[in-house]
Motif scaffolding. Structure first.
Motif, mmCIF file in Angstrom:
data_model
loop_
_atom_site.group_PDB
_atom_site.id
_atom_site.type_symbol
_atom_site.label_atom_id
_atom_site.label_comp_id
_atom_site.label_asym_id
_atom_site.label_seq_id
_atom_site.Cartn_x
_atom_site.Cartn_y
_atom_site.Cartn_z
ATOM 1 N N GLU A 1 -32.273 -29.932 -34.679
ATOM 2 C CA GLU A 1 -32.837 -30.869 -35.648
ATOM 3 C C GLU A 1 -31.735 -31.403 -36.535
ATOM 4 N N VAL A 2 -31.962 -32.590 -37.088
ATOM 5 C CA VAL A 2 -30.996 -33.205 -37.999
ATOM 6 C C VAL A 2 -30.946 -32.393 -39.282
ATOM 7 N N LEU A 3 -29.738 -32.129 -39.743
ATOM 8 C CA LEU A 3 -29.584 -31.282 -40.927
ATOM 9 C C LEU A 3 -28.991 -32.068 -42.096
ATOM 10 N N ILE A 4 -27.736 -32.443 -42.010
ATOM 11 C CA ILE A 4 -27.057 -33.144 -43.112
ATOM 12 C C ILE A 4 -26.924 -34.625 -42.765
ATOM 13 N N SER B 1 -23.295 -29.042 -41.949
ATOM 14 C CA SER B 1 -23.430 -29.251 -40.509
ATOM 15 C C SER B 1 -24.367 -30.412 -40.222
ATOM 16 N N LEU B 2 -24.073 -31.141 -39.149
ATOM 17 C CA LEU B 2 -24.884 -32.287 -38.763
ATOM 18 C C LEU B 2 -26.216 -31.860 -38.157
ATOM 19 N N PHE B 3 -26.194 -30.798 -37.336
ATOM 20 C CA PHE B 3 -27.399 -30.342 -36.656
ATOM 21 C C PHE B 3 -27.583 -28.841 -36.813
ATOM 22 N N LEU B 4 -28.847 -28.426 -36.646
ATOM 23 C CA LEU B 4 -29.229 -27.020 -36.702
ATOM 24 C C LEU B 4 -29.997 -26.678 -35.432
ATOM 25 N N GLU C 1 -34.358 -39.159 -39.691
ATOM 26 C CA GLU C 1 -34.452 -38.432 -40.952
ATOM 27 C C GLU C 1 -34.129 -36.947 -40.779
ATOM 28 N N ARG C 2 -33.803 -36.309 -41.893
ATOM 29 C CA ARG C 2 -33.546 -34.868 -41.907
ATOM 30 C C ARG C 2 -34.739 -34.112 -41.322
ATOM 31 N N GLU C 3 -34.456 -33.077 -40.551
ATOM 32 C CA GLU C 3 -35.418 -32.218 -39.870
ATOM 33 C C GLU C 3 -36.037 -32.883 -38.637
ATOM 34 N N SER C 4 -35.621 -34.095 -38.296
ATOM 35 C CA SER C 4 -36.126 -34.726 -37.084
ATOM 36 C C SER C 4 -35.633 -33.963 -35.859
ATOM 37 N N PRO C 5 -36.492 -33.764 -34.846
ATOM 38 C CA PRO C 5 -36.082 -33.025 -33.655
ATOM 39 C C PRO C 5 -35.199 -33.862 -32.735
ATOM 40 N N VAL C 6 -34.196 -33.241 -32.172
ATOM 41 C CA VAL C 6 -33.318 -33.879 -31.197
ATOM 42 C C VAL C 6 -33.046 -32.887 -30.072
ATOM 43 N N LEU C 7 -32.551 -33.406 -28.977
ATOM 44 C CA LEU C 7 -32.042 -32.567 -27.899
ATOM 45 C C LEU C 7 -30.526 -32.663 -27.936
ATOM 46 N N PHE C 8 -29.854 -31.522 -28.113
ATOM 47 C CA PHE C 8 -28.396 -31.490 -28.187
ATOM 48 C C PHE C 8 -27.863 -31.150 -26.798
#
Length: 211
Positions: free
Chosen positions: A5-8, A27-30, A171-178
């Motif tokens: 998820e998007v973090l910073i 960090s950019l992602f969590l 937006e912050r906390e948006s889900p992504v696939l890394f």
């Protein structure tokens, strides 16, 4: 690939991906996936641990010490998400702004370090450093070599040059696939899009708010 998820979005970055016990404020992602599990998955792709960044002694008396960036095998990093019926796939490099140049981080292959085992403070059995510290991927150099993957550009010695490209990110906390890829990707394999959660559209402004 791992869920994240998007973090910073508006603070300086030192990391690209961390676990909940990592440096979440920079960090950019969590991701909730355990670092040692990601490490195992990356090894199954046939990658070999490379060499972390290191200082080189000057070749002449009075000369300056130079930094040798990380070297060796590695991955191209991507982030994918869906929003309002659209699909987005970005190189992670493009999602990071270089304050020194005013451009995005130069595209490159990130070096696989593989972390290492360390002894806890005060003794005791060794622990996998990435699990213990929660930091998976760094954009600035850390000479301990505790992360799984490191940026590999000379300019990444600077710890105050990196910001998220917020205008590209959800937006912050948006889900992504890394995504970790041994090869450059033009598209994400179709079957992977089923793993990408759709981001809800922003709610309309309240009647008393802005238009």
């Amino acid at each position: 690939a791992v869920p994240a998820e998007v973090l910073i979005r508006d603070e300086l970055l030192e990391y690209v991906l961390v676990a909940p016990n990592g440096q979440t404020h920079e960090s950019l992602f969590l991701t909730e996936v355990r670092p040692s599990l990601i490490h195992t998955g990356l090894l199954t792709l046939g990658v070999e641990p490379g060499q972390n960044a290191r200082w080189l002694e000057p070749t002449e008396e009075g000369g300056r010490r130079e930094v040798q960036p990380p070297q060796g095998d590695g991955f191209y990093l991507y982030a994918a998400w869906r929003s309002e019926g659209e699909r987005y796939l970005y190189r992670v490099d493009d999602l990071i702004s270089d304050l020194a140049t005013g451009r995005s981080l130069r595209r490159h292959r990130w070096t696989f370090l593989g972390s290492r085992f360390v002894s806890p403070d005060g003794g005791g059995p060794e622990a996998f450093a990435a699990d213990r510290e929660g930091n998976l991927i760094n954009v600035t150099f850390f000479f301990q070599g505790h992360t799984l993957v490191s940026a590999a550009l000379p300019e990444c010695i600077d710890q105050t040059s990196w910001l998220p490209n917020a205008w590209l990110l959800p937006e912050r906390e948006s889900p992504v696939l890394f995504v970790f890829s041994k090869q450059r990707l033009a598209v994400l394999p179709e079957r992977w899009w089923s793993e990408v959660e759709d981001i809800a559209a922003p709610q309309a402004a309240e009647a008393t708010g802005g238009r």
